[in-house]
Design a protein around this motif. Sequence first.
Motif, PDB file in Angstrom:
ATOM      1  N   GLY A  78     -41.798  52.966 -41.163  1.00 12.55           N
ATOM      2  CA  GLY A  78     -41.980  51.389 -41.120  1.00 12.55           C
ATOM      3  C   GLY A  78     -40.653  50.777 -40.893  1.00 12.55           C
ATOM      4  O   GLY A  78     -40.482  49.852 -40.265  1.00 12.55           O
ATOM      5  N   VAL A  79     -39.687  51.126 -42.049  1.00  9.15           N
ATOM      6  CA  VAL A  79     -38.365  50.370 -41.821  1.00  9.15           C
ATOM      7  C   VAL A  79     -37.622  50.757 -40.624  1.00  9.15           C
ATOM      8  O   VAL A  79     -37.264  49.779 -39.986  1.00  9.15           O
ATOM      9  N   PRO A  80     -37.484  52.000 -40.370  1.00  8.22           N
ATOM     10  CA  PRO A  80     -36.872  52.415 -38.986  1.00  8.22           C
ATOM     11  C   PRO A  80     -37.617  51.770 -37.742  1.00  8.22           C
ATOM     12  O   PRO A  80     -37.097  51.244 -36.741  1.00  8.22           O
ATOM     13  N   GLY A  81     -39.007  51.715 -37.694  1.00 12.41           N
ATOM     14  CA  GLY A  81     -39.882  50.997 -36.918  1.00 12.41           C
ATOM     15  C   GLY A  81     -39.396  49.754 -36.694  1.00 12.41           C
ATOM     16  O   GLY A  81     -39.236  49.090 -35.685  1.00 12.41           O
ATOM     17  N   ALA A  82     -39.331  48.975 -37.616  1.00 12.77           N
ATOM     18  CA  ALA A  82     -38.886  47.372 -37.738  1.00 12.77           C
ATOM     19  C   ALA A  82     -37.625  47.255 -36.969  1.00 12.77           C
ATOM     20  O   ALA A  82     -37.081  46.285 -36.174  1.00 12.77           O
ATOM     21  N   VAL A  83     -36.484  48.014 -37.493  1.00 11.61           N
ATOM     22  CA  VAL A  83     -35.210  48.207 -36.687  1.00 11.61           C
ATOM     23  C   VAL A  83     -35.244  48.269 -35.091  1.00 11.61           C
ATOM     24  O   VAL A  83     -34.848  47.639 -34.550  1.00 11.61           O
ATOM     25  N   GLY A  84     -36.022  49.503 -34.761  1.00  8.72           N
ATOM     26  CA  GLY A  84     -36.258  49.634 -33.181  1.00  8.72           C
ATOM     27  C   GLY A  84     -36.836  48.292 -32.841  1.00  8.72           C
ATOM     28  O   GLY A  84     -36.668  48.034 -31.688  1.00  8.72           O
ATOM     29  N   ALA A  85     -37.982  47.887 -33.140  1.00  4.97           N
ATOM     30  CA  ALA A  85     -38.616  46.651 -32.711  1.00  4.97           C
ATOM     31  C   ALA A  85     -37.748  45.468 -32.564  1.00  4.97           C
ATOM     32  O   ALA A  85     -37.924  44.715 -31.557  1.00  4.97           O
ATOM     33  N   PHE A  86     -37.031  45.129 -33.381  1.00  7.30           N
ATOM     34  CA  PHE A  86     -36.145  44.055 -33.446  1.00  7.30           C
ATOM     35  C   PHE A  86     -35.056  44.201 -32.308  1.00  7.30           C
ATOM     36  O   PHE A  86     -34.847  43.498 -31.434  1.00  7.30           O
ATOM     37  N   ALA A  87     -34.705  45.452 -32.317  1.00 10.57           N
ATOM     38  CA  ALA A  87     -33.593  45.564 -31.208  1.00 10.57           C
ATOM     39  C   ALA A  87     -34.313  45.554 -29.893  1.00 10.57           C
ATOM     40  O   ALA A  87     -33.646  45.221 -28.851  1.00 10.57           O
ATOM     41  N   GLY A  88     -35.341  46.310 -29.667  1.00 13.00           N
ATOM     42  CA  GLY A  88     -36.103  46.170 -28.276  1.00 13.00           C
ATOM     43  C   GLY A  88     -36.437  45.007 -27.933  1.00 13.00           C
ATOM     44  O   GLY A  88     -36.328  44.457 -26.758  1.00 13.00           O
ATOM     45  N   ALA A  89     -37.059  44.040 -28.956  1.00 10.81           N
ATOM     46  CA  ALA A  89     -37.317  42.680 -28.481  1.00 10.81           C
ATOM     47  C   ALA A  89     -36.173  41.680 -28.119  1.00 10.81           C
ATOM     48  O   ALA A  89     -36.270  40.858 -27.083  1.00 10.81           O
ATOM     49  N   THR A  90     -35.290  41.897 -28.961  1.00  8.07           N
ATOM     50  CA  THR A  90     -33.969  41.078 -28.606  1.00  8.07           C
ATOM     51  C   THR A  90     -33.302  41.428 -27.254  1.00  8.07           C
ATOM     52  O   THR A  90     -32.909  40.516 -26.831  1.00  8.07           O
ATOM     53  N   PHE A  91     -32.866  42.758 -27.024  1.00  6.30           N
ATOM     54  CA  PHE A  91     -32.014  42.999 -26.107  1.00  6.30           C
ATOM     55  C   PHE A  91     -32.972  43.482 -24.739  1.00  6.30           C
ATOM     56  O   PHE A  91     -32.257  43.247 -23.603  1.00  6.30           O
ATOM     57  N   LEU A  92     -33.999  44.031 -24.925  1.00 15.51           N
ATOM     58  CA  LEU A  92     -34.522  44.334 -23.677  1.00 15.51           C
ATOM     59  C   LEU A  92     -36.077  43.293 -23.137  1.00 15.51           C
ATOM     60  O   LEU A  92     -36.823  43.797 -22.495  1.00 15.51           O
ATOM     61  N   SER A  93     -36.145  42.302 -23.869  1.00 14.67           N
ATOM     62  CA  SER A  93     -37.483  41.627 -23.644  1.00 14.67           C
ATOM     63  C   SER A  93     -37.590  41.067 -22.376  1.00 14.67           C
ATOM     64  O   SER A  93     -38.756  40.814 -21.733  1.00 14.67           O
ATOM     65  N   GLY A  94     -36.474  40.689 -21.813  1.00 16.37           N
ATOM     66  CA  GLY A  94     -36.437  40.323 -20.329  1.00 16.37           C
ATOM     67  C   GLY A  94     -36.373  41.441 -19.214  1.00 16.37           C
ATOM     68  O   GLY A  94     -36.467  41.080 -18.205  1.00 16.37           O
ATOM     69  N   LEU A  95     -36.462  42.687 -19.425  1.00 14.55           N
ATOM     70  CA  LEU A  95     -36.321  43.667 -18.784  1.00 14.55           C
ATOM     71  C   LEU A  95     -37.459  44.464 -18.510  1.00 14.55           C
ATOM     72  O   LEU A  95     -38.330  44.619 -19.359  1.00 14.55           O
ATOM     73  N   SER A  96     -37.828  44.976 -17.496  1.00 14.16           N
ATOM     74  CA  SER A  96     -39.059  45.842 -17.151  1.00 14.16           C
ATOM     75  C   SER A  96     -39.129  47.151 -17.702  1.00 14.16           C
ATOM     76  O   SER A  96     -37.795  47.768 -17.452  1.00 14.16           O
ATOM     77  N   THR A  97     -40.023  47.753 -18.039  1.00 17.12           N
ATOM     78  CA  THR A  97     -40.142  49.234 -18.537  1.00 17.12           C
ATOM     79  C   THR A  97     -40.915  49.961 -17.505  1.00 17.12           C
ATOM     80  O   THR A  97     -41.363  51.156 -17.893  1.00 17.12           O
ATOM     81  N   ASP A  98     -40.983  49.614 -16.425  1.00 17.11           N
ATOM     82  CA  ASP A  98     -41.705  50.365 -15.277  1.00 17.11           C
ATOM     83  C   ASP A  98     -41.109  51.574 -15.135  1.00 17.11           C
ATOM     84  O   ASP A  98     -41.755  52.728 -14.832  1.00 17.11           O
ATOM     85  N   THR A  99     -39.827  51.761 -14.947  1.00 15.78           N
ATOM     86  CA  THR A  99     -39.112  52.944 -14.759  1.00 15.78           C
ATOM     87  C   THR A  99     -39.433  53.939 -15.941  1.00 15.78           C
ATOM     88  O   THR A  99     -39.583  54.880 -15.856  1.00 15.78           O
TER      89      THR A  99
END
Length: 300
Positions: A77-98
């Motif tokens: 859970g703790v590493p998952g929270a780190v990954g979630a925060f990073a993904g939401a912060t830096f990639l929230s505006g990008l598409s994951t279609d690829t």
Amino acid sequence: MTKLVLLALVGLGAQLVDGSLGMAYGVTSTTLLLAIGTSPAAASATVHLAEIGTTLVAGLSHWRFGNVDWKVVLKIGVPGAVGAFAGATFLSGLSTDTAAPLMSIILLLLGLYVFVRFTVAGLPKADLGKPLRKRFLAPLGLVGGFVDATGGGGWGPVGTPAILASGRLEPRKTIGSIDASEFLVAIAASLGFLFGIGGEGVNATWALALLLGGIIAAPIAAWLVRHIPPRVLGSAVGGIIILTNMRTLLRSDWIDAPDTTRYAVYTVIYVIWAAALAYSIQQYRLHRDEDRQIIAAAAA
């Protein structure tokens, strides 16, 4: 009002599936929000906002029924929270279609492994009860949290099959631990979206409707997963992983299969899945006492 009722029913159904099989709340809810015109970032942010409440209730419900391994919850859970925060912060505006088709291939292979292993061999016995190492759970949590935040769902589809495939944790505790640890992921992702996009496009009323439906379903799902035989549960989880990720692949730009091809493939999967569940139920009845002794020994 009709839309809110629909969202509440989706939240109820999604949480019932998620709490019983360890996945699908985020994917189901996000898909609906995207279908009614919400932007990807706002849809993911809305769903994660609702998940703060649903995962809290789900985690407590699973704990109440003895479905949670708290060591696993912290390690993933703790590493998952780190990954979630990073993904939401830096990639929230990008598409994951690829990236989605590639991730679907990985998850499809894991799903096939889980499906065949539980259907053919039943409950994995050799490693059941052995501890899950941090060196396995920490990277899994980082990837799962990152995928979950950027794709609007993915914590369960990444974490549940990987832990089931290890054969070290019985299915009900795998599902309960993944659901409980998702509370940390939901909080971190929501903070990341708040930092990245603020409240833009996030509909608190929709999040509340999803939350109410999920809260109703969470205790029911936690009770249900405790009473589903592990062999049957493993076959059910493997089947839904296969179906979900095959759907993503067939609809992706990589394949872009026509409707007739997709429906034919879905039909084949449903038939095989139904046959596998029937076989798992039959085999469970034949080996019921043996499986119960193994689970009791692992829990001791």
